[in-house]
Design an enzyme around this catalytic site. Structure first.
Site: not given
Length: 401
Positions: A139, A224, A253
């Site tokens: 993702f 990532d 995040k």
């Protein structure tokens, strides 16, 4: 009608329905706890989906925001911003990287990475070398570009045609990765731990083998770390567990302890392909957010948070593994540090709903994986409190069987 229900009805009437929201209307947070508008308290083991690594409203992050908000909120990236410069220096000092590009989210950071690998490859090998290999169950974001990179068909459904130039292989399968490499491939992009895909950890030796494959074919390696960076796995960055440095890494995040920020880090030789006008972000690296990120990183690096993550991650894993031993519907525990997944052989969504009703916030990913990403400041007592809520739910399932 409760305050919560009133807010829910107002939101349902005016906000786009892009989320399947739970009936929780949050009012405030502190540490590992959230309160709703009716005054009920919840133990938060979702932490904004791995955003609130320092817990809610960490006092040093709050103080940095307050001070900067009274000084300078925003200015253009046409000018030099001291807090942005200091943050870039700090990130480079503690990682493989030489340069940083700032943006506002993980998806934006991954978009920057994908643009950079293609531009770097085009400059050196021509325009026909543009394919990026990613993993199934990965993702990478919700933009058209990042859903194109994401190895989940469900994420792309309804948005075709997606951006061409991506090839997907099973995560952890180095033979499949080798078979996918052709003369058109320019890069490999992987999550060292797949979060949304079910908390899947790269097998031992896999990232090293991918690094060697990239070196052999002059491919760039992108990690990532949007979800697993910034201490989530017990090290500042997840790649450090395997001692395998990428060419590019993306963060977001938890980087600013709550406020929105994204960053793409790169080696000098690679970063040189970004020249003035080739990429940008109006709000990326603004004074307010970079001041918060400096405070958050200082706490993360210097106040024992990583050590606590390792210790409490081990304790939470132990408690979850004990739960597996007692209940047949819980199969195994996966993850690193304080990103842990509990694999079930039943659907996880009903358990998440019941946990919320009893004051524990977790979530389910990949259908049958309960994901636990509490703040890295979580205590042993708070883990015990979470399991005191969770264990009876499994006992009820066992009794029903």
């Amino acid at each position: 009608m409760s305050f919560s229900q009133s807010w829910i009805e107002r939101g349902n009437a005016s906000i786009a329905t892009t989320y399947g929201r739970y009936p929780l209307v949050v009012a405030k947070g502190e540490g590992c706890w959230l309160w709703d508008v009716d005054g009920r308290r919840y133990l938060d083991f979702l932490a904004g989906v791995a955003v609130n690594n320092l817990g809610h409203c960490h006092p040093k992050v709050v103080a940095a925001l307050q001070q900067q908000a009274a000084t300078l909120l925003h200015c253009s990236n046409y000018y030099h911003i001291p807090s942005q410069i200091r943050l870039a220096e700090l990130l480079c000092q503690h990682s493989f990287a030489d340069r940083v590009f700032f943006c506002n989210s993980g998806a934006e950071a991954n978009e920057a990475a994908m643009k950079l690998v293609r531009k770097h490859s085009a400059e050196r090998y021509g325009d026909n070398r543009y394919i990026v290999i990613t993993a199934l169950a990965s993702f990478h974001g919700r933009t058209i570009g990042t859903i194109s990179a994401t190895g989940q068909e469900a994420v792309r459904k309804g948005f075709t045609p997606v951006v061409p130039g991506f090839r997907y292989v099973p995560f952890g399968d180095i033979a499949a990765m080798r078979d996918a490499v052709t003369e058109q491939v320019c890069a490999v992009m992987l999550e060292p731990v797949q979060g949304e895909g079910g908390v899947n950890v790269a097998p031992p030796g896999y990232l090293q083998a991918v690094r060697e494959l990239c070196d052999a074919h002059n491919l760039l390696l992108v990690f990532d770390e949007v979800q697993v960076g910034c201490g989530r796995t017990g090290k500042l960055f997840a790649y450090q567990h395997d001692a395998v440095a990428p060419d590019i890494m993306t963060l977001a995040k938890a980087l600013a302890g709550g406020p929105p920020i994204g960053a793409m880090l790169a080696r000098e030789e690679v970063a040189a392909s970004f020249t003035p006008g080739s990429h940008g972000s109006t709000f990326g690296g603004n004074p307010l957010i970079t001041s918060a990120a400096l405070a958050a990183l200082d706490v993360l690096i210097n106040e024992g948070v990583l050590d606590n993550c390792v210790a409490m991650g081990g304790y939470l894993r132990q408690r979850l593994e004990e739960l597996c031993q007692r209940h047949d519907c819980a199969i195994e525990v996966r993850g690193r540090g304080l990103i842990l997944g509990l694999q079930l052989n039943i659907e996880g969504a009903p358990l998440v709903k019941k946990a919320l009703e009893r004051g524990l916030l977790i979530n389910c990913t990949a259908g049958k994986v309960l994901r636990f990403v509490p703040p890295l400041t979580v205590s042993r007592a708070e883990i015990d409190a979470a399991l005191a809520i969770l264990e009876p739910l499994f006992e009820e399932i066992t009794a029903e069987e």
